[in-house]
Design a protein around this motif. Structure first.
Motif, PDB file in Angstrom:
ATOM      1  N   MET A 142       0.834  -1.206   0.000  1.00  0.00           N
ATOM      2  CA  MET A 142       0.000   0.000   0.000  1.00  0.00           C
ATOM      3  C   MET A 142       0.868   1.255   0.000  1.00  0.00           C
ATOM      4  N   CYS A 143       1.929   1.222   0.790  1.00  0.00           N
ATOM      5  CA  CYS A 143       2.829   2.366   0.860  1.00  0.00           C
ATOM      6  C   CYS A 143       3.531   2.584  -0.481  1.00  0.00           C
TER       7      CYS A 143
ATOM      8  N   ALA B 231       2.425   1.597  -3.463  1.00  0.00           N
ATOM      9  CA  ALA B 231       1.454   1.996  -4.480  1.00  0.00           C
ATOM     10  C   ALA B 231       1.038   3.450  -4.326  1.00  0.00           C
ATOM     11  N   SER B 232       1.076   3.952  -3.092  1.00  0.00           N
ATOM     12  CA  SER B 232       0.651   5.339  -2.864  1.00  0.00           C
ATOM     13  C   SER B 232       1.629   6.348  -3.480  1.00  0.00           C
ATOM     14  N   CYS B 233       2.822   5.902  -3.828  1.00  0.00           N
ATOM     15  CA  CYS B 233       3.801   6.794  -4.456  1.00  0.00           C
ATOM     16  C   CYS B 233       3.458   7.064  -5.925  1.00  0.00           C
ATOM     17  N   CYS B 234       2.594   6.245  -6.510  1.00  0.00           N
ATOM     18  CA  CYS B 234       2.238   6.391  -7.922  1.00  0.00           C
ATOM     19  C   CYS B 234       0.923   7.156  -8.035  1.00  0.00           C
ATOM     20  N   GLU B 235       1.012   8.405  -8.536  1.00  0.00           N
ATOM     21  CA  GLU B 235      -0.177   9.243  -8.611  1.00  0.00           C
ATOM     22  C   GLU B 235      -1.201   8.672  -9.592  1.00  0.00           C
TER      23      GLU B 235
ATOM     24  N   ASN C 116      -3.083   5.873  -7.929  1.00  0.00           N
ATOM     25  CA  ASN C 116      -4.008   6.418  -6.932  1.00  0.00           C
ATOM     26  C   ASN C 116      -5.268   6.953  -7.581  1.00  0.00           C
ATOM     27  N   ASN C 117      -5.098   7.719  -8.653  1.00  0.00           N
ATOM     28  CA  ASN C 117      -6.257   8.294  -9.347  1.00  0.00           C
ATOM     29  C   ASN C 117      -7.132   7.205  -9.956  1.00  0.00           C
TER      30      ASN C 117
ATOM     31  N   SER D 286      -8.921   5.217  -7.133  1.00  0.00           N
ATOM     32  CA  SER D 286      -9.889   6.115  -6.509  1.00  0.00           C
ATOM     33  C   SER D 286     -11.133   6.248  -7.372  1.00  0.00           C
TER      34      SER D 286
END
Length: 254
Positions: free
Chosen positions: A235-236, A238-242, A245-246, A249
């Motif tokens: 999760m950490c 993957a959160s670096c890839c904008e 995330n988009n 989301s």
């Protein structure tokens, strides 16, 4: 008087013979029911269907009825019993209803649990693993797993049961764990390991469940769940890839 006390000398010999025949009949029925229940339960298969009726044309009459009818195809005794008592309705004895096999499941579970506890006591040392997840009715199911080593050196994991109404606070969870160990007469002094996820109430260094248990028995080493740790790392990362995330989301909102 001694002669009259024997079966052949009794005046109710006919009734006695009839009682034995009746008893043996129902024992044979229950033996077959027990075999089917044991087979389905050991494979983790559901018992009930949409319509519990013998001889029904509905495909989903349940695995229990399906298995009983399958055995009856090659067992004349069971075939005759089902044809006579298959759908007797309430108030009639058949030993083919859900009430009977639920009692068998309960008795078998008690015997299995009794065997597990005997193995744990024979192994002396053991470890525990606690985790929870909501079921289909959104009720939290806190599972209690115990791990130990058999005399032949084989390590095993055994499910003990669900802990009811344990809550999510470290104090209440710790009390629930100790109550389970006390219930099955397992000495906490022989606890050598504990494994939970990385939630603060479980893995907290000072007031988490693992810390509270180590206050009681210092030899109970805590091992965090590797799968949960890997999930947090993923999760950490993957959160670096904008873009990711988009995308996720958008999918979640949709």
């Amino acid at each position: 008087m001694k002669q009259r006390a024997t079966d052949l000398g009794r005046i109710d010999i006919t009734i006695t013979r009839q009682l034995k025949i009746e008893t043996n009949y129902w024992i044979n029925v229950l033996t077959r029911v027990c075999s089917v229940v044991k087979s389905l339960a050991s494979h983790g298969l559901p018992f009930r269907g949409t319509e519990e009726k013998y001889g029904s044309s509905v495909a989903n009459s349940g695995n229990f009825i399906m298995a009983m009818e399958l055995v009856a195809e090659y067992d004349p005794f069971l075939c005759q019993h089902i044809s006579k008592y298959g759908n007797p309705g309430k108030g009639n004895t058949s030993y083919l209803s859900f009430y009977t096999y639920e009692q068998f499941i309960s008795i078998m579970s008690e015997k299995v649990l009794e065997t597990i506890i005997k193995e744990v006591k024979a192994a002396t040392y053991f470890s525990i693993s606690i985790d929870s997840t909501p079921d289909i009715t959104h009720i939290d199911q806190l599972s209690f797993i115990i791990k130990y080593v058999l005399p032949n050196g084989e390590p095993v994991e055994r499910f003990i049961g669900f802990i009811d109404d344990a809550g999510h606070k470290a104090e209440s969870l710790t009390d629930a764990i100790f109550s389970i160990l006390k219930k099955y007469d397992l000495n906490v002094c022989f606890l050598r390991g504990q494994s939970y996820d990385n939630a603060k109430n479980m893995s907290g260094k000072y007031s988490g469940v693992q810390a509270r248990i180590k206050d009681v028995i210092s030899l109970a080493d805590f091992v965090p769940c590797s799968a949960h740790s890997l999930n947090l790392i993923g999760m950490c990362a993957a959160s670096c890839c904008e873009e990711a995330n988009n995308f996720f989301s958008f999918i979640q909102n949709l």
